[in-house]
Design an enzyme around this catalytic site. Structure first.
Site, PDB file in Angstrom:
ATOM      1  N   LYS A 104       0.816  -1.217   0.000  1.00  0.00           N
ATOM      2  CA  LYS A 104       0.000   0.000   0.000  1.00  0.00           C
ATOM      3  C   LYS A 104       0.851   1.269   0.000  1.00  0.00           C
ATOM      4  O   LYS A 104       2.053   1.253   0.268  1.00  0.00           O
ATOM      5  CB  LYS A 104      -0.992  -0.032   1.161  1.00  0.00           C
ATOM      6  CG  LYS A 104      -2.088  -1.054   0.907  1.00  0.00           C
ATOM      7  CD  LYS A 104      -3.252  -0.956   1.852  1.00  0.00           C
ATOM      8  CE  LYS A 104      -4.361  -1.930   1.404  1.00  0.00           C
ATOM      9  NZ  LYS A 104      -5.498  -1.936   2.324  1.00  0.00           N
ATOM     10  N   ARG A 129      -3.452 -10.469   4.664  1.00  0.00           N
ATOM     11  CA  ARG A 129      -3.800 -10.437   3.235  1.00  0.00           C
ATOM     12  C   ARG A 129      -2.615  -9.886   2.451  1.00  0.00           C
ATOM     13  O   ARG A 129      -2.186  -8.740   2.699  1.00  0.00           O
ATOM     14  CB  ARG A 129      -5.050  -9.579   3.034  1.00  0.00           C
ATOM     15  CG  ARG A 129      -5.608  -9.556   1.621  1.00  0.00           C
ATOM     16  CD  ARG A 129      -6.906  -8.760   1.586  1.00  0.00           C
ATOM     17  NE  ARG A 129      -7.495  -8.722   0.248  1.00  0.00           N
ATOM     18  CZ  ARG A 129      -7.245  -7.791  -0.660  1.00  0.00           C
ATOM     19  NH1 ARG A 129      -6.413  -6.791  -0.377  1.00  0.00           N
ATOM     20  NH2 ARG A 129      -7.822  -7.835  -1.854  1.00  0.00           N
TER      21      ARG A 129
END
Length: 336
Positions: free
Chosen positions: A278, A313
């Site tokens: 991210k 994840r």
């Protein structure tokens, strides 16, 4: 309101009276007691009431057929043209099938999505999203893949088609709030669901997000979503949560959440951490290319495991599996 955060430890020198966090691999002898209008306090577990001690330490129910007593890896497979780090790579069915089978060798769950939810992404029509995901799930099942598959969607029609094709878990980035029909579809299916925290929509979620206290505001929002999900007929033992790193959060919001993730164990359900590749990782590491953020992603993943996150994840399954195996061996003094 009082918030109780267990202070997670993994040291082999565990004191008498320490409790296990959520029946997992971390233990705690003290908690941080947090209030919105007073400084936090450090309190020994012996001072907690029985209900709080049980809520923090009780073994979590199996989720999607998986025991939550060790970290589980969820592999990300985006069959989209525009996801932030792998958009277009697996849009062709052949490429998606090959990637799914490769990831299944190390992943405990495959998370398949047909709509990008990156900041600024536009909505995909349900028929198109279904066409990207349901045939892939069906092909994987027909090919004998028995790994749990989650469908990453906020739309009831897409989820329903994925369940028919063989998906076993719903991963909803809006915690059942985008589509009014979603809660009913999930309740009727009997599938477990991951409720993620987010604000607004992908198009606008990064436009000046604001919280009074991001840690406590996200906690309260997820607590409310758990109540709503149960009211809709989804049993508590089929619910998990995700604080939604990067979804309607600034860099500082993300870091505040990551530093105190163990607070979310107080909700009594499994917790998923999704931070792989991210933007905040790129900002801190000065790496603009999302596909080159593996070292930072591994660091955040292991930081989450050290706080007892039951599901992680990730895009890079094999690499994360290796890192996790070494982390477990090093912290326990033996192999896992």
């Amino acid at each position: 309101m009082t918030y109780i955060r267990p202070i997670p430890m993994t040291d082999p020198a565990r004191p008498a009276g320490a409790l296990t966090i959520a029946g997992g691999w971390c233990w705690f002898s003290h908690v941080e007691v947090i209030h919105r209008d007073a400084p936090p306090m450090l309190v020994p577990v012996s001072d907690l009431d029985d209900a709080t001690r049980h809520r923090l330490s009780a073994k979590r129910p199996d989720f999607g057929g998986l025991a939550m007593d060790r970290p589980r890896l969820m592999g990300i497979l985006n069959v989209t043209p525009d996801s932030f780090s792998d958009g277009g790579l697996f849009l062709r069915p052949e490429a998606a099938l090959m990637q799914a089978r490769k990831m299944a060798a190390g992943a405990d769950i495959l998370d398949i999505g047909g709509e990008s939810t990156r900041p600024g992404a536009v909505e995909v029509l349900p028929d198109e999203e279904t066409a990207r995901t349901a045939p892939l799930i069906a092909a994987l099942r027909e090919g004998g893949l028995d790994v749990p598959i989650s469908i990453d969607t906020r739309k009831a029609a897409v989820a329903g088609a994925a369940f028919v094709a063989g998906a076993t878990i719903l991963n909803d980035v809006t915690a059942l709030q985008f589509d009014p029909a979603m809660a009913g579809v999930v309740a009727a299916s009997g599938r477990p669901v991951i409720l993620m925290h987010s604000i607004a929509t992908p198009e606008t979620m990064q436009v000046d997000p604001h919280y009074d206290d991001v840690l406590l505001d996200v906690y309260d929002a997820l607590a409310a979503r758990l109540v709503e999900a149960e009211a809709a007929g989804i049993p508590r033992d089929k619910l998990a949560i995700d604080p939604g790193i990067g979804f309607g959060k600034t860099l500082q919001h993300n870091l505040t959440l990551l530093s105190r993730l163990s607070l979310f164990h107080n909700l009594g359900v499994p917790v998923l951490l999704g931070a792989s590749r991210k933007r905040f990782i790129g900002t801190i590491s000065a790496e603009a290319d999302a596909q080159k953020r593996l070292p930072g992603s591994l660091a955040v993943a292991l930081a989450g495991v050290a706080q007892g996150m039951q599901m992680i994840r990730v895009h890079d399954v094999a690499e994360t599996r290796q890192a996790l195996s070494l982390w477990q061996a090093a912290t326990t003094g033996g192999t896992q």
